[in-house]
Design a protein around this motif. Structure first.
Motif, PDB file in Angstrom:
ATOM      1  N   LEU A  67       0.814  -1.213   0.000  1.00 28.71           N
ATOM      2  CA  LEU A  67       0.000   0.000   0.000  1.00 28.71           C
ATOM      3  C   LEU A  67       0.851   1.269   0.000  1.00 28.71           C
ATOM      4  O   LEU A  67       0.769   2.087  -0.915  1.00 28.71           O
ATOM      5  CB  LEU A  67      -0.940  -0.009   1.204  1.00 28.71           C
ATOM      6  CG  LEU A  67      -1.997  -1.117   1.221  1.00 28.71           C
ATOM      7  CD1 LEU A  67      -2.724  -1.138   2.557  1.00 28.71           C
ATOM      8  CD2 LEU A  67      -2.988  -0.930   0.084  1.00 28.71           C
ATOM      9  N   PHE A  68       1.683   1.431   1.020  1.00 29.52           N
ATOM     10  CA  PHE A  68       2.414   2.686   1.189  1.00 29.52           C
ATOM     11  C   PHE A  68       3.610   2.810   0.248  1.00 29.52           C
ATOM     12  O   PHE A  68       3.909   3.900  -0.230  1.00 29.52           O
ATOM     13  CB  PHE A  68       2.877   2.827   2.640  1.00 29.52           C
ATOM     14  CG  PHE A  68       1.742   2.819   3.628  1.00 29.52           C
ATOM     15  CD1 PHE A  68       0.610   3.578   3.410  1.00 29.52           C
ATOM     16  CD2 PHE A  68       1.802   2.046   4.773  1.00 29.52           C
ATOM     17  CE1 PHE A  68      -0.441   3.581   4.315  1.00 29.52           C
ATOM     18  CE2 PHE A  68       0.765   2.037   5.693  1.00 29.52           C
ATOM     19  CZ  PHE A  68      -0.361   2.806   5.459  1.00 29.52           C
ATOM     20  N   ASP A  71       1.727   3.076  -3.465  1.00 29.65           N
ATOM     21  CA  ASP A  71       0.806   4.207  -3.662  1.00 29.65           C
ATOM     22  C   ASP A  71       1.056   5.374  -2.717  1.00 29.65           C
ATOM     23  O   ASP A  71       0.217   6.280  -2.627  1.00 29.65           O
ATOM     24  CB  ASP A  71      -0.642   3.728  -3.495  1.00 29.65           C
ATOM     25  CG  ASP A  71      -1.049   2.753  -4.580  1.00 29.65           C
ATOM     26  OD1 ASP A  71      -0.669   2.971  -5.742  1.00 29.65           O
ATOM     27  OD2 ASP A  71      -1.725   1.757  -4.265  1.00 29.65           O
ATOM     28  N   THR A  77      -4.605   4.930   1.076  1.00 33.60           N
ATOM     29  CA  THR A  77      -3.811   3.784   1.525  1.00 33.60           C
ATOM     30  C   THR A  77      -3.923   3.576   3.033  1.00 33.60           C
ATOM     31  O   THR A  77      -3.903   2.437   3.503  1.00 33.60           O
ATOM     32  CB  THR A  77      -2.341   3.965   1.135  1.00 33.60           C
ATOM     33  OG1 THR A  77      -1.864   5.231   1.624  1.00 33.60           O
ATOM     34  CG2 THR A  77      -2.175   3.924  -0.368  1.00 33.60           C
ATOM     35  N   THR A 143      -5.956  -7.327   0.869  1.00 36.68           N
ATOM     36  CA  THR A 143      -5.375  -6.008   0.555  1.00 36.68           C
ATOM     37  C   THR A 143      -5.856  -5.495  -0.790  1.00 36.68           C
ATOM     38  O   THR A 143      -6.144  -4.299  -0.952  1.00 36.68           O
ATOM     39  CB  THR A 143      -3.835  -6.101   0.554  1.00 36.68           C
ATOM     40  OG1 THR A 143      -3.393  -6.646   1.798  1.00 36.68           O
ATOM     41  CG2 THR A 143      -3.211  -4.737   0.351  1.00 36.68           C
ATOM     42  N   ILE A 147      -7.917  -1.856  -1.229  1.00 35.89           N
ATOM     43  CA  ILE A 147      -7.452  -0.709  -2.016  1.00 35.89           C
ATOM     44  C   ILE A 147      -8.387  -0.437  -3.188  1.00 35.89           C
ATOM     45  O   ILE A 147      -8.579   0.720  -3.589  1.00 35.89           O
ATOM     46  CB  ILE A 147      -6.003  -0.924  -2.494  1.00 35.89           C
ATOM     47  CG1 ILE A 147      -5.414   0.384  -3.018  1.00 35.89           C
ATOM     48  CG2 ILE A 147      -5.926  -2.015  -3.535  1.00 35.89           C
ATOM     49  CD1 ILE A 147      -5.266   1.468  -1.972  1.00 35.89           C
ATOM     50  N   SER A 151     -10.161   3.178  -3.430  1.00 31.92           N
ATOM     51  CA  SER A 151      -9.910   4.017  -4.608  1.00 31.92           C
ATOM     52  C   SER A 151     -11.216   4.409  -5.292  1.00 31.92           C
ATOM     53  O   SER A 151     -11.411   5.571  -5.676  1.00 31.92           O
ATOM     54  CB  SER A 151      -9.008   3.271  -5.596  1.00 31.92           C
ATOM     55  OG  SER A 151      -7.760   2.981  -5.020  1.00 31.92           O
TER      56      SER A 151
END
Length: 253
Positions: A67-68, A71, A77, A143, A147, A151
């Protein structure tokens, strides 16, 4: 080795061409995740370490990478990360209970011939290892769903800034319903693709349907699919609620 290198190069080129910088970071994250999994295995070999705790830490690190690192750190995130941790914590209670009841830990009798030369007294709790395997198998799908919903809801909020909390939540649920069917089917077909040779072997050995279902190898994989599907289903309302509550609350303040 040459085939692996060629396929890696092709994948890297395609990810850059299609995803740009994000695609390149996604490719690099594969190696980071591989390193985290290898470190997890090394720590699990220590009999004084609880494999489930190590697995939870590894899942948190993997989620951070996916995630981090890819993105960057932002509201989208951060929401997906929080939703993932909550879902994994809830799912862990179910997985721990299921592994103890079903006794799917360890190896099946079909694997006994290959393992015969080796000692199985390695000093680790196979029940906890079995639970850890299921948790790690679910983290990717969970995950991904988190996301995707975050989004999509972010885009909805951007184009409709005055949308109510309830409507935003229902929007996330509708998005999640579309993802749910495809993700669960992906998990299902991934199992049959990976274990097609085993199923053919079962057929050649004249296994009955009951023997196949009760086989430790088969049942452990099916249980993993079910747990992953439950995790995917759980994270949809969790992510939708978190992503609807905090942005609307921030807007009101």
């Amino acid at each position: 080795m040459n085939v692996l290198l060629i396929l890696s190069v092709i994948l890297f080129i395609l990810m850059i061409l299609i995803g740009g910088k994000t695609g390149a970071l996604s490719f690099i994250s594969l190696f980071f995740n591989f390193g985290v999994l290898m470190m997890t295995i090394f720590f699990m070999l220590d009999p004084n370490v609880n494999p489930i705790i190590i697995t939870m830490i590894a899942c948190a690190v993997i989620s951070c990478i996916n995630l981090f690192f890819i993105d960057e750190v932002n509201r989208k995130t951060a929401t997906a990360f929080l939703s993932t941790l909550i879902t994994i914590a809830i799912l862990l209670l179910l997985i721990d209970m299921v592994t103890k009841i079903t006794m799917i830990q360890g190896f099946g009798e079909e694997q006994s011939e290959e393992l015969a030369p080796y000692s199985l007294y390695i000093g680790v709790d196979f029940v906890k290892i079995g639970a850890s395997v299921i948790i790690i198998s679910t983290i990717g799908a969970i995950t991904e769903v988190a996301i995707s919903i975050t989004s999509s809801m972010g885009e909805t909020l951007h184009h409709h800034p005055t949308i109510s909390r309830k409507d935003l939540f229902l929007s996330g649920m509708r998005i999640g319903k579309d993802i749910l069917g495809t993700d669960t089917n992906t998990l299902f077909f991934a199992f049959f693709g990976g274990y097609l040779a085993l199923l053919i072997w079962f057929k050649d050995l004249d296994y009955t349907l009951g023997e196949i279902i009760n086989s430790k190898i088969f049942s452990s994989e099916i249980i993993t699919i079910f747990c992953a599907g439950i995790g995917v289903a759980l994270i949809i309302p969790i992510t939708s609620w978190i992503n609807a509550y905090f942005p609307v609350r921030a807007r009101k303040n």
